[in-house]
Design a protein around this motif. Sequence first.
Motif: not given
Length: 382
Positions: A182, A214, A252-257, A259, A273-274, A276
């Motif tokens: 990831s 992910d 990580i399972a919430d998609g590209d982002g 954190y 945590t995300a 933003e």
Amino acid sequence: MKNKILKLMMVFFALVAFNACSDDDTIEFTTQAPPEQISFTNDFSSEYLLSELFAQNNAERFVWMAPDFGVPTPVTYELQGSTDFEFTEPVVLAETTNQQTAITVGQLLSLAEAAGLDNDPETDNPDTGELFFRVRAQIGTENAENSPETISEVTTLNVIIISTGGPEPLPVLPNLYLVGSSVASGWDNNNNNFPMVRNPENENMFTYTGRFIDGEFKLLEERGAWQPQWGLQDGSLETSEDLGGDPGAFAIADGDGYYTLEVDTENKTHTLTAFEEAGSATYNTIGLIGFGTTGTDEGWNQDIDMTQSTFDPHIWYISEIALFDGEVKFRAEDDWGVNWGGNTEFSGYGSINGPNIPTTAGTYEVWFNDLTGNYVLIPIVE
């Protein structure tokens, strides 16, 4: 009879004219002595720190005025160094037809050693002393004997020989590095592993803000080594040393982002945590700048560009750089409009327009995050 006399007079005048022409061919031009002595025009530092670690780096650039010899002619210059003011045994450090030349740290070290300086605590030799320099100007480019010349007044430089490895590094403790599917490195444990930032107030707490995709990841204490490693066991942060085996991975399972990961290796807790606020890349260039990059004030005039991560455009790094005792900052777009400094005596947490970051002589790997201003200076030990 008159004709004979006339012929003799013509021969006489021809001989006189011939001799006059011959005399003209042997006329010599004499150059004037320069009206003023040649002199250096650059400013010099109060002291020069010398280490074998930076032997190839330039130590100083000498600049001087051009003497006037009274006629247009090429001039050859010699920059000379000496261990004594009288130049008993001058050493030619450079020869040039320009009005400036640079000398390296290595050249100063050689001259300092000839002067009896060293940094060996087992000898009585001092590690601090004076070296002497002058420039000699001579007409022509062949160094012919008896050519007119002029020599500058002597300039004295104070030098200090420091240990090969430089002073003790800043209090930078071992880091934790990201590895896994990831993050940027994949499962290669010795390739572009992003370091976490140690909390300046608690050496057991680390943080990292950046892009994740992910997959899974773990934390390593040393690049190139799988042990010890940190991961999750039944939802708790654990190390392979305590478990007697390898822990599981973070997922990580919430998609590209983006954190923020925080871990506490003493209490074995973590949060993920995300983040933003992250978006597309904001800056085209970010550079390191300051006295610490060159060991001179010139370091504040030239950015050393960092490499932008292809995985996360907010992460910038320099794989290897020799730093000097001094201070540095990070700045964007080669301009002071956006710059980051430090806010603590430890490597780590930076801030917009913060104070200069202290550096200690040595070779480092440098990381910077333009989202948070956090940075990591990792000493490279040969």
